[in-house]
Write a protein that holds these residues in place. Structure first.
Motif, short mmCIF file in Angstrom:
data_model
loop_
_atom_site.label_atom_id
_atom_site.label_comp_id
_atom_site.label_asym_id
_atom_site.label_seq_id
_atom_site.Cartn_x
_atom_site.Cartn_y
_atom_site.Cartn_z
N VAL A 38 81.67 44.10 66.63
CA VAL A 38 82.34 43.09 66.24
C VAL A 38 81.46 41.88 66.76
O VAL A 38 81.35 41.79 67.70
CB VAL A 38 83.98 43.10 66.26
N THR A 51 91.76 37.66 63.98
CA THR A 51 91.51 37.87 62.72
C THR A 51 90.23 38.76 62.45
O THR A 51 90.33 39.77 61.68
CB THR A 51 91.33 36.61 61.93
N GLU A 52 89.07 38.63 63.03
CA GLU A 52 87.95 39.37 63.05
C GLU A 52 88.11 40.71 63.51
O GLU A 52 87.79 41.67 62.87
CB GLU A 52 86.90 38.56 63.46
N GLU A 54 90.95 42.53 63.43
CA GLU A 54 91.84 43.24 62.54
C GLU A 54 91.06 43.60 61.31
O GLU A 54 90.94 44.72 60.76
CB GLU A 54 93.08 42.31 62.12
N ARG A 55 89.98 42.52 60.76
CA ARG A 55 89.29 42.82 59.54
C ARG A 55 88.29 44.04 59.75
O ARG A 55 88.27 44.76 59.33
CB ARG A 55 88.68 41.77 59.36
N ALA A 56 87.94 44.27 61.13
CA ALA A 56 87.07 45.23 61.68
C ALA A 56 87.91 46.67 61.71
O ALA A 56 87.07 47.59 61.83
CB ALA A 56 85.94 44.87 62.70
N GLY A 57 88.71 46.45 61.82
CA GLY A 57 89.97 47.58 62.30
C GLY A 57 89.64 47.87 63.70
O GLY A 57 90.19 49.13 64.17
N SER A 61 96.88 44.65 64.10
CA SER A 61 97.42 43.34 63.77
C SER A 61 97.17 42.22 64.54
O SER A 61 97.23 42.23 65.69
CB SER A 61 99.22 43.33 63.72
N ALA A 62 96.64 41.11 63.81
CA ALA A 62 96.16 39.93 64.43
C ALA A 62 97.25 39.24 65.30
O ALA A 62 97.10 38.64 66.02
CB ALA A 62 95.26 39.22 63.45
#
Length: 322
Positions: A38, A51-52, A54-57, A61-62
């Protein structure tokens, strides 16, 4: 009518359950099923980082990550960089990593004896580096493994490699043996590059260095095959036998056609070859030839050398190579 005591008990149980859930959500195994990489951009806020993630998994939850970080984290600022998130890393572990700046370290390796053209090729294909590869003077980088972070420039990494060489050469030159054949640090690098190419057997390096030092002292041509090859391939493997015309070519590098050291290094020598040139073995040998074991047979006289050559030819004939 429900009694106040029951209500208090229920609220208490709910509160305990909420705390336990939050604690497990914060400290328990995260959602990443495999290791992740990440990138947190320079100047990112905690919200942007969440946010980054969460987007990466890496987190579920952000919003919850930000909330937990506020109440359960240390409050330290996060640091930019590329982070290697292990599988099932908890949110608490991830925050600690970001706050501690434990960025992922990538590694590029320059093997001993690589010519600069091949160093440039390694850097050009190394993922994570940015920018063009600058011109790399032969013999100017110290072979080693170099850690870097995603986004570092190739020019900056080359500068680090070159500083490492300057520093090591300066320290080694200061400790050199008296009476060695080379007169300057640059000459030491030139000769070390030849030693590096002539033997892959560590125990032989100081004796090979002694042979070439002895030849320089008596004005004998070095006659090192790798110096003939260098102008043809810039140090890459030739892939065939050297031609007779190449053995007689005068180009500043060919040590069969010209006496003394070549005009420059033919590779980037490692520490051991530099040390061998600056502290060669006590030897009067002027010749060496392969001995069939991956090493060489050394000789003080031409008569001894010719006998060693005959043994080497016999070995080659027995192998079906001649």
């Amino acid at each position: 009518m429900r009694k106040p005591g029951c209500l208090v008990l229920i609220l208490g149980l709910v509160a305990v359950a909420a705390v336990l859930f939050a604690w497990h959500d914060w400290r328990g195994a995260g959602p990443a099923a495999r290791p992740l990489s990440v990138q947190i951009a320079e100047g990112s806020s905690l919200a942007g980082a969440a946010t980054e993630l969460e987007r990466a998994g890496a987190i579920g939850s952000a919003r919850r990550f930000r909330l937990y970080a506020r109440f359960l984290g240390s409050g330290e600022p996060i640091k930019a960089g590329e982070y290697g998130i292990s599988a099932n890393a908890s949110a608490a572990e991830i925050l600690a990593m970001l706050q501690g700046g434990k960025v992922r370290q990538r590694l590029v390796v320059v093997p001993e004896g690589y010519p600069s053209i091949m160093v440039a090729e390694v850097l050009a294909r190394t993922d994570g580096l940015t920018g063009a590869v600058p011109s790399i003077a032969e013999g100017s980088v110290l072979p080693d493994g170099y850690a870097f972070q995603r986004g570092d420039t190739r020019a900056a990494l080359v500068a680090r490699m070159q500083k490492a060489m300057r520093d090591y050469l300066a320290a080694s030159w200061a400790k050199r043996k008296p009476g060695i054949a080379v007169r300057t640090p640059q000459e030491a690098i030139v000769l070390a590059s030849i030693v590096e190419k002539e033997t892959g057997k560590p125990a032989e390096r100081t004796t090979v260095a002694a042979v070439y030092g002895n030849r320089l002292r008596v004005g004998m041509p070095l006659q090192a095959d790798p110096t003939v090859i260098y102008p043809i391939t810039k140090g890459k493997p030739l892939g065939r036998r050297i031609l007779r015309s190449e053995l007689t070519a005068k180009n500043g590098y060919n040590t069969y056609a010209e006496r003394g050291l070549p005009v420059g290094p033919i590779a980037n020598p490692g520490r051991a070859s530099i040390d061998a040139v600056l502290a060669p073995a006590q030897s009067r040998a002027l010749y060496f030839v392969a001995d069939g074991t991956g090493g060489h047979a050394f000789a003080d006289t031409l008569e001894q050398h010719n006998a060693n050559v005959k043994k080497w030819y016999a070995i080659r004939r027995a192998r079906g190579e001649m």
